[in-house]
Design a protein around this motif. Structure first.
Motif, PDB file in Angstrom:
ATOM      1  N   GLY A 169     -19.489 -31.282   5.265  1.00 45.86           N
ATOM      2  CA  GLY A 169     -21.001 -31.302   5.465  1.00 45.86           C
ATOM      3  C   GLY A 169     -21.380 -32.543   6.212  1.00 45.86           C
ATOM      4  N   SER A 170     -20.499 -33.418   6.551  1.00 45.76           N
ATOM      5  CA  SER A 170     -20.945 -34.558   7.210  1.00 45.76           C
ATOM      6  C   SER A 170     -19.868 -35.250   7.859  1.00 45.76           C
ATOM      7  N   PRO A 171     -19.967 -35.902   9.039  1.00 46.98           N
ATOM      8  CA  PRO A 171     -18.702 -36.761   9.553  1.00 46.98           C
ATOM      9  C   PRO A 171     -17.768 -37.377   8.481  1.00 46.98           C
ATOM     10  N   ALA A 172     -18.475 -37.975   7.630  1.00 47.94           N
ATOM     11  CA  ALA A 172     -17.515 -38.862   6.740  1.00 47.94           C
ATOM     12  C   ALA A 172     -16.760 -37.801   5.748  1.00 47.94           C
ATOM     13  N   GLU A 173     -17.391 -36.677   5.323  1.00 49.94           N
ATOM     14  CA  GLU A 173     -16.688 -35.804   4.515  1.00 49.94           C
ATOM     15  C   GLU A 173     -15.731 -35.119   5.170  1.00 49.94           C
ATOM     16  N   ARG A 174     -15.975 -34.614   6.395  1.00 52.58           N
ATOM     17  CA  ARG A 174     -15.043 -34.130   7.275  1.00 52.58           C
ATOM     18  C   ARG A 174     -13.770 -34.769   7.744  1.00 52.58           C
ATOM     19  N   PHE A 175     -13.891 -36.262   7.809  1.00 53.02           N
ATOM     20  CA  PHE A 175     -12.842 -37.048   7.929  1.00 53.02           C
ATOM     21  C   PHE A 175     -12.095 -37.031   6.697  1.00 53.02           C
ATOM     22  N   ALA A 176     -12.727 -37.107   5.506  1.00 53.06           N
ATOM     23  CA  ALA A 176     -11.925 -37.196   4.464  1.00 53.06           C
ATOM     24  C   ALA A 176     -11.008 -36.025   4.068  1.00 53.06           C
ATOM     25  N   SER A 260       8.778 -34.349  -4.674  1.00 52.47           N
ATOM     26  CA  SER A 260       8.042 -33.431  -5.526  1.00 52.47           C
ATOM     27  C   SER A 260       8.280 -33.451  -7.162  1.00 52.47           C
ATOM     28  N   GLU A 261       9.512 -34.266  -7.469  1.00 52.41           N
ATOM     29  CA  GLU A 261       9.893 -34.644  -8.738  1.00 52.41           C
ATOM     30  C   GLU A 261       9.309 -36.182  -9.221  1.00 52.41           C
ATOM     31  N   GLY A 262       8.294 -36.725  -8.403  1.00 52.28           N
ATOM     32  CA  GLY A 262       7.922 -37.968  -8.431  1.00 52.28           C
ATOM     33  C   GLY A 262       6.617 -37.952  -9.354  1.00 52.28           C
ATOM     34  N   PRO A 263       6.037 -39.031  -9.886  1.00 50.44           N
ATOM     35  CA  PRO A 263       4.980 -38.862 -10.875  1.00 50.44           C
ATOM     36  C   PRO A 263       3.724 -38.143 -10.301  1.00 50.44           C
ATOM     37  N   ALA A 264       3.205 -38.352  -9.118  1.00 47.12           N
ATOM     38  CA  ALA A 264       2.173 -37.571  -8.570  1.00 47.12           C
ATOM     39  C   ALA A 264       2.452 -36.269  -7.792  1.00 47.12           C
ATOM     40  N   SER A 265       1.461 -35.469  -7.891  1.00 44.92           N
ATOM     41  CA  SER A 265       1.754 -34.096  -7.370  1.00 44.92           C
ATOM     42  C   SER A 265       1.236 -34.249  -5.693  1.00 44.92           C
ATOM     43  N   SER A 266       1.443 -33.298  -4.927  1.00 47.73           N
ATOM     44  CA  SER A 266       1.177 -33.282  -3.625  1.00 47.73           C
ATOM     45  C   SER A 266      -0.403 -33.469  -3.511  1.00 47.73           C
ATOM     46  N   ALA A 267      -1.087 -32.580  -4.459  1.00 48.67           N
ATOM     47  CA  ALA A 267      -2.521 -32.528  -4.251  1.00 48.67           C
ATOM     48  C   ALA A 267      -3.165 -33.985  -4.671  1.00 48.67           C
ATOM     49  N   GLU A 268      -2.585 -34.649  -5.759  1.00 47.71           N
ATOM     50  CA  GLU A 268      -2.927 -36.124  -6.032  1.00 47.71           C
ATOM     51  C   GLU A 268      -2.727 -36.884  -5.029  1.00 47.71           C
ATOM     52  N   ALA A 270      -2.435 -36.381  -1.849  1.00 47.11           N
ATOM     53  CA  ALA A 270      -3.429 -36.052  -0.791  1.00 47.11           C
ATOM     54  C   ALA A 270      -4.770 -36.581  -1.163  1.00 47.11           C
ATOM     55  N   ARG A 271      -5.389 -36.358  -2.214  1.00 50.21           N
ATOM     56  CA  ARG A 271      -6.542 -36.963  -2.654  1.00 50.21           C
ATOM     57  C   ARG A 271      -6.666 -38.519  -2.561  1.00 50.21           C
ATOM     58  N   ASP A 272      -5.509 -39.090  -2.924  1.00 52.12           N
ATOM     59  CA  ASP A 272      -5.492 -40.706  -2.816  1.00 52.12           C
ATOM     60  C   ASP A 272      -5.444 -41.022  -1.441  1.00 52.12           C
ATOM     61  N   TYR A 273      -4.956 -40.280  -0.547  1.00 49.33           N
ATOM     62  CA  TYR A 273      -4.866 -40.814   0.878  1.00 49.33           C
ATOM     63  C   TYR A 273      -6.030 -40.758   1.293  1.00 49.33           C
ATOM     64  N   ALA A 274      -6.833 -39.635   0.700  1.00 53.25           N
ATOM     65  CA  ALA A 274      -8.143 -39.421   1.746  1.00 53.25           C
ATOM     66  C   ALA A 274      -8.901 -40.738   0.991  1.00 53.25           C
ATOM     67  N   ALA A 275      -9.021 -41.110  -0.067  1.00 59.29           N
ATOM     68  CA  ALA A 275      -9.530 -42.181  -0.743  1.00 59.29           C
ATOM     69  C   ALA A 275      -9.318 -43.444  -0.110  1.00 59.29           C
ATOM     70  N   HIS A 276      -7.855 -43.712   0.591  1.00 59.32           N
ATOM     71  CA  HIS A 276      -7.448 -44.902   0.890  1.00 59.32           C
ATOM     72  C   HIS A 276      -7.955 -44.858   2.331  1.00 59.32           C
TER      73      HIS A 276
END
Length: 286
Positions: A169-176, A260-268, A270-276
């Motif tokens: 909805g906003s440029p920052a959200e689009r970027f994330a 995929s056998e690590g402690p974090a899932s793909s979704a987790e 991806a969300r972490d990378y968006a936050a970074h």
């Protein structure tokens, strides 16, 4: 390298836009998956009758399949429509198996393990449980396997990034959201993404330029969102454009370490990378 039959490429583009898999289309017109793959890869000529069968199944005018548009970016699922994975709204987060024939799936395995230059068609045939002649029947060379694989991978990444961009909805959200989409593609599709990131120099023209331009289109989306977010005060990074390029490079490195056998899932991840990425952009509270 000879150029791909443009009608076959247009059929594949129309199929992807409709949200159908290669297997769906093959079943819909009553041919084998191998035959349909050969049609899309320009190895089998299309009769007028079969062209009309494909057009009817995909619900597009036959004339559209006869008008290839090689310079356009991959088609995106229409807003609110069913995406390639069969989901609506946020379909870019849903991943079905990448639409690859047995030879291409085997090539992913061999190219990942040995690299393009260490691979041979005999090794690909062995991994596909096929004869070498069987592989050559649908793919004329190891180079065509690489070009097809990288093209399909970039098409998959590009429509997902475009859909994520449209959802914000906003440029920052689009970027994330776009960063999340890129990170997802490089973890869920780890091996094809790894090959695409590391073997571009092995590609011949025109495939090399096409893959490079797809990357540039994705980067330009990120750049535009980052610059717009800086302009509206959401980002305080002094150089948002270059920071966006650092972020994209960071995401492309994910296949080097993600498991995929690590402690974090793909979704987790991806969300972490968006936050970074937002932290790197020095996002400002609103």
């Amino acid at each position: 390298m000879a150029e791909q039959n443009p009608i076959g490429a247009t059929v594949r583009r129309a199929r992807a836009q409709s949200g159908r898999t290669l297997r769906d289309l093959a079943a819909g017109i009553g041919v084998s998956v191998g035959t349909m793959s050969a049609i899309e890869n320009g190895k089998v000529a299309l009769t007028i009758d079969r062209l009309h069968e494909i057009a009817r199944y995909l619900d597009v005018p036959a004339s559209e399949l006869l008008a290839p548009q090689p310079d356009q970016p991959p088609a995106e699922p229409p807003a609110g429509a069913t995406g390639p994975a069969g989901a609506t709204g946020g379909a870019w987060r849903t991943f079905a198996e990448l639409d690859l024939d047995p030879a291409l799936r085997a090539a992913v395995q061999v190219f990942t393990d040995l690299g393009y230059h260490g691979a041979t068609m005999r090794l690909v045939a062995h991994a596909a449980d096929s004869s070498v002649a069987g592989i050559y029947h649908y793919h004329r060379s190891k180079q065509q396997l690489l070009a097809t694989l990288m093209t399909r991978t970039m098409e998959d990444i590009e429509w997902r990034v475009a859909a994520a961009d449209a959802e914000g909805g906003s440029p920052a959200e689009r970027f994330a959201l776009m960063v999340e989409a890129i990170a997802l593609c490089h973890t869920v599709r780890r091996d094809p993404a790894f090959i695409t990131a590391t073997e571009t120099r092995s590609l011949e023209e025109p495939a090399r330029s096409a893959v490079a331009e797809a990357r540039r289109r994705i980067q330009r989306r990120l750049d535009r969102a980052a610059i717009a977010a800086a302009a509206d005060g959401s980002f305080a990074a002094p150089d948002p454009r270059n920071t966006a390029r650092v972020v994209a490079t960071m995401c492309m490195a994910l296949p080097y370490w993600f498991s995929s056998e690590g402690p974090a899932s793909s979704a987790e991840v991806a969300r972490d990378y968006a936050a970074h990425a937002l932290a790197m952009m020095q996002v400002q509270p609103r």
